[in-house]
Structures are given as structure tokens and as C-alpha cells.
Write an enzyme that holds these catalytic residues in place. Structure first.
Site, PDB file in Angstrom:
ATOM      1  N   ASP A 122       4.459   2.005  -4.163  1.00 40.36           N
ATOM      2  CA  ASP A 122       3.490   2.620  -5.049  1.00 40.36           C
ATOM      3  C   ASP A 122       3.459   1.856  -6.369  1.00 40.36           C
ATOM      4  OD1 ASP A 122       2.030   4.347  -6.724  1.00 40.36           O
ATOM      5  OD2 ASP A 122       2.646   6.065  -5.485  1.00 40.36           O
TER       6      ASP A 122
ATOM      7  N   GLY B 260     -24.875  13.363 -11.294  1.00 40.49           N
ATOM      8  CA  GLY B 260     -24.434  12.008 -11.664  1.00 40.49           C
ATOM      9  C   GLY B 260     -24.999  10.895 -10.794  1.00 40.49           C
TER      10      GLY B 260
ATOM     11  N   LEU C 111      -0.147   4.114   1.134  1.00 36.78           N
ATOM     12  CA  LEU C 111      -0.654   4.914   2.265  1.00 36.78           C
ATOM     13  C   LEU C 111      -1.113   6.312   1.821  1.00 36.78           C
ATOM     14  CD1 LEU C 111       1.866   3.930   5.112  1.00 36.78           C
ATOM     15  CD2 LEU C 111      -0.389   2.965   4.643  1.00 36.78           C
TER      16      LEU C 111
ATOM     17  N   PHE D 194     -21.466  -2.999  -5.152  1.00 34.61           N
ATOM     18  CA  PHE D 194     -22.464  -1.943  -5.078  1.00 34.61           C
ATOM     19  C   PHE D 194     -22.106  -1.072  -3.855  1.00 34.61           C
ATOM     20  CE2 PHE D 194     -25.377  -2.498  -8.643  1.00 34.61           C
ATOM     21  CZ  PHE D 194     -24.701  -3.526  -9.264  1.00 34.61           C
ATOM     22  N   ASN D 195     -23.029  -0.730  -2.975  1.00 33.68           N
ATOM     23  CA  ASN D 195     -22.668   0.232  -1.908  1.00 33.68           C
ATOM     24  C   ASN D 195     -22.223  -0.483  -0.640  1.00 33.68           C
ATOM     25  OD1 ASN D 195     -24.345   1.730  -3.892  1.00 33.68           O
ATOM     26  ND2 ASN D 195     -23.898   3.403  -2.500  1.00 33.68           N
TER      27      ASN D 195
ATOM     28  N   TYR E  51     -13.659   7.609 -12.862  1.00 27.06           N
ATOM     29  CA  TYR E  51     -13.418   6.514 -11.914  1.00 27.06           C
ATOM     30  C   TYR E  51     -13.938   5.191 -12.494  1.00 27.06           C
ATOM     31  CZ  TYR E  51     -14.349   3.341  -8.063  1.00 27.06           C
ATOM     32  OH  TYR E  51     -14.437   2.225  -7.296  1.00 27.06           O
TER      33      TYR E  51
ATOM     34  N   GLY F  54      -4.926   5.139   2.469  1.00 23.38           N
ATOM     35  CA  GLY F  54      -5.021   4.153   3.550  1.00 23.38           C
ATOM     36  C   GLY F  54      -4.245   4.631   4.777  1.00 23.38           C
TER      37      GLY F  54
ATOM     38  N   ASP G 153       0.863  -1.189   0.000  1.00 21.99           N
ATOM     39  CA  ASP G 153       0.000   0.000   0.000  1.00 21.99           C
ATOM     40  C   ASP G 153       0.900   1.240   0.000  1.00 21.99           C
ATOM     41  OD1 ASP G 153      -3.214   0.362   1.263  1.00 21.99           O
ATOM     42  OD2 ASP G 153      -1.919   2.115   0.977  1.00 21.99           O
TER      43      ASP G 153
ATOM     44  N   ASN H  58      -2.918   6.500 -11.613  1.00 23.16           N
ATOM     45  CA  ASN H  58      -2.916   5.672 -10.410  1.00 23.16           C
ATOM     46  C   ASN H  58      -3.596   4.311 -10.648  1.00 23.16           C
ATOM     47  OD1 ASN H  58      -2.346   6.080  -7.337  1.00 23.16           O
ATOM     48  ND2 ASN H  58      -4.250   4.955  -7.495  1.00 23.16           N
TER      49      ASN H  58
END
Ligand code: UFG
Length: 336
Positions: free
Chosen positions: A57, A290, A33, A175-176, A147, A36, A31, A98
Site C-alpha cells: 500500500d 456534476g 488490491l 478522457f473516457n 477526485y 484491483g 498494488d 490514498n
């Protein structure tokens, strides 16, 4: 050893927790960071001392290729990504480099080291505006923000890598996602926070930040948007099942992860009041650009093929999220 990228973040950390508790404890976290938290990694290491951590990275090829040289990795679960829709519209360059470039570096290092299995964290945002509901895996993928585009591009890259290099991937389209560890050691920790449940709960602690409902004149039962909320631990469990499936059948596939039960913003707000036993202040503001009025998963494929059984209710998830917000509030207060 299982490499989990992005496990200092929200969903990745709960996946590392779930794997550890299941005895799949030989884990390497990678990670950068950037979003995170090292504290999350330390918590995970307390739970499972076998967890190793490398700060690196994916945008730097050397960072990730050295990991494959140093450690004996069998499979990869890939979460590391930027995931804020609005930020991706304002700064797409950040997202393409990224998310897309970072993943290409990861996949190339995997191929070079003959590691050909990956579980990938994709999203309902790859579908864009729903053409029908609930959304199944064959729904057209026409993302409406950078995204979602980055995640779709990665899915397509994985298809090409499968054909050319035999790389097998399971893409899980979330989903969420809501909730937190039941023992409240880790939880959702974004800065800034944009998601519904933590925003409602934060307004309980921070009296100056009134919770805002984005629009109440959608064509839905109570005028607010409907989403499919799935618990983060149930979601984490799907990754374990997906890895199992990949190891058994060595086959590329895709699964939606949701509960197939739609809840409105208003309903989530009401459950949050029940959980917190408080009247929470709110105001209705303009619609957020959106936001589709309804996003609902058809997740029968994951249930049938992976034998995935989401167990937690929305009440359980919000309860854990609330307990976590208390911990986070104290943590942040102490560090100020
Ligand atoms: N909402 C509010 N107030 C808030 C935050 C959210 O009313 O303070 C509403 C939104 O308008 C939306 C619902 O709550 O109707 C859920 O919003 P979230 O921001 O929590 O989640 P999204 O549905 O916008 O986004 C989620 C993931 C994204 C992913 C997307 C897939 O967080 O990463 O689903 O469509 F891209």
C-alpha cells in the site's frame, strides 16, 4: 525493470499487457488490491511469466521504499489511485490520503533511490467544467470534485519535485476509457460499476438492472451528454510512447488522451445494441450531478509529439467489452 503501480486495476493491467506484448516484459506490479483483482495479476503472469507482483500500500512508506531497495527499478508508471467521482465527494479524506499521500510516498522513495522518471495517470477531471471545447492541455484546471483535485495536486507536486529534485514526469490526462483486451483475458472490473459502457452491457445479462440514461434534455444533438471515448489498449500504447519520450528527452510534459470525436450517451447505447444484437431496456432518469454536457479532448499534441495513433473504433471497443462482460459474468456466477 519497470514498476507499474495499480496494475491489478483496469487501465494499469492493460498497460502491463501492452508493455509485455511489446517486449518490455521486465515488470513489477505493486498494488494493494483494494479495488484491483488478484485474478487479473494471475492472468497477466500467464501472458508474461516474468511479471513479479508485490502486494503493498502506497500509504505505508515502508511498503514502497522496500520495493526500491529490493528491485532495480528504472522507471515508474503510476496508476494506483481511487477514481470514483461520487465516492470522492462523500469521502474526500479517503481520496486525499490514498491518492495524494500515497503518491508523495512513492515520489519520495523514488528520489531517495535516484529514480527520476515517472509516467502518471492523470485525468480530464482536472479541467472541471469546460470553458471551451475541444479541451487542450492549456485549458484552465479547476476541478469540481475531490477526485479531480487529488490528481491536479499530484501534477503540481510533480512540478515542484522537478524543480527541486529533477524528477521528470509525463502526465497523461485521460478522457473516457472503454474496451478490453482483444483476446478477452482481462477487462474492466469495478465494484460497484458506474461507467457507461459496462453499465449498458451488464443490463444485457442482469435483467433486473435496467440501464439508466442520466438526463436527455442537455443542449446537445440528441439531448444526452457527449464524451470522448478512447480504447484502453490505445491508451495503454500511449504510455509506452510516453515512457519512450521520457527516456529519450528526459523532459516533463503533459498530454491529453482522447480521440477528439464526441459521441453521445444515446449513440453509445445504439452501438451497444448493434454489438450485442439485442434490444436493451433503458429508462431516462434525472441528470447526474456534476456531469458537464460535453467533454472532448484536443489530443493533437499526443499525436504530433508522441506519434500516438489511436486505432480502435468505438464499435471494436464495445465489442471487446461485451465479450469480456460475458467472461466476467460467468466468473462471478461461478464464485457465488
Ligand atoms: N451515464 C449514463 N448512465 C450510466 C453511466 C453513465 O447515462 O449508467 C452517462 C453519464 O451521465 C455521462 C456519460 O454516460 O454523461 C459517461 O459517464 P461515465 O460515468 O462513464 O464517465 P464520466 O464522463 O462521468 O467520467 C470519466 C471517468 C472519470 C473522470 C471523468 C473526467 O470515468 O474518472 O471522465 O471528466 F473523472
Amino acid at each position: 525493470m519497470i514498476l507499474i503501480t495499480g496494475a491489478a486495476g483496469y487501465i494499469g493491467s492493460h498497460c502491463a499487457l501492452c508493455f509485455s506484448e511489446y517486449g518490455l516484459d521486465d515488470i513489477l506490479i505493486f498494488d494493494n488490491l483494494s479495488t484491483g483483482h488478484i485474478e487479473t495479476v494471475y492472468e497477466l503472469q500467464k501472458i508474461n511469466p516474468k511479471i513479479k507482483f508485490i502486494q503493498g500500500d502506497l500509504k505505508n512508506k515502508e511498503d514502497i521504499s522496500s520495493v526500491f531497495k529490493k528491485f532495480q527499478i528504472d522507471s515508474v508508471i503510476h496508476f494506483a489511485a481511487l477514481s470514483q467521482v461520487k465516492e470522492s465527494v462523500v469521502n474526500p479524506s479517503l481520496y486525499y490520503s490514498n491518492n495524494v499521500l500515497g503518491t508523495v510516498n512513492l515520489l519520495n522513495s523514488m528520489i531517495e533511490n535516484n529514480i527520476l522518471k515517472i509516467v502518471f495517470s492523470s485525468t480530464a477531471a482536472t479541467y472541471g467544467e469546460p470553458k471551451y471545447t475541444p479541451i487542450d492541455e492549456n485549458h484552465p484546471q479547476i476541478p469540481i470534485n475531490p477526485y479531480g483535485s487529488t490528481k491536479l495536486m499530484i501534477e503540481k507536486i510533480m512540478d515542484d519535485y522537478d524543480k527541486a529534485y529533477n524528477l521528470k514526469s509525463i502526465r497523461l490526462r485521460y478522457f473516457n476509457v472503454i474496451g478490453a483486451d482483444e483476446k478477452i483475458r482481462i477487462g474492466e472490473w469495478h465494484n460497484p460499476e458506474t461507467h457507461l459502457v459496462p453499465n449498458i452491457l451488464k443490463s444485457v445479462f442482469n435483467k433486473t438492472s435496467e440501464f439508466k440514461i442520466f438526463g436527455n434534455d442537455y443542449d446537445t444533438k440528441d439531448g444526452t451528454c457527449i464524451r470522448d471515448y478512447v480504447d484502453v489498449l490505445d491508451l495503454a500504447d500511449a504510455h509506452r510512447l510516453a515512457l519512450d519520450y521520457l527516456n529519450k528527452f528526459n523532459k516533463t510534459d503533459v498530454f491529453n488522451l482522447g480521440t477528439q470525436e464526441g459521441q453521445s450517451v444515446r449513440e453509445i447505447f445504439n452501438i451497444s445494441q448493434e454489438v450485442t444484437r439485442q434490444e436493451i431496456n433503458f429508462k431516462i432518469v434525472e441528470k447526474r450531478e456534476g456531469d458537464p454536457k460535453i467533454l472532448l479532448a484536443n489530443s493533437s499534441k499526443a499525436k504530433e509529439i508522441l506519434n500516438w495513433k489511436p486505432k480502435r473504433t468505438t464499435f471494436d471497443s464495445i465489442k471487446n467489452a461485451f465479450e469480456w462482460e460475458k467472461v466476467l459474468f460467468d466468473k462471478l456466477k461461478a464464485s457465488n
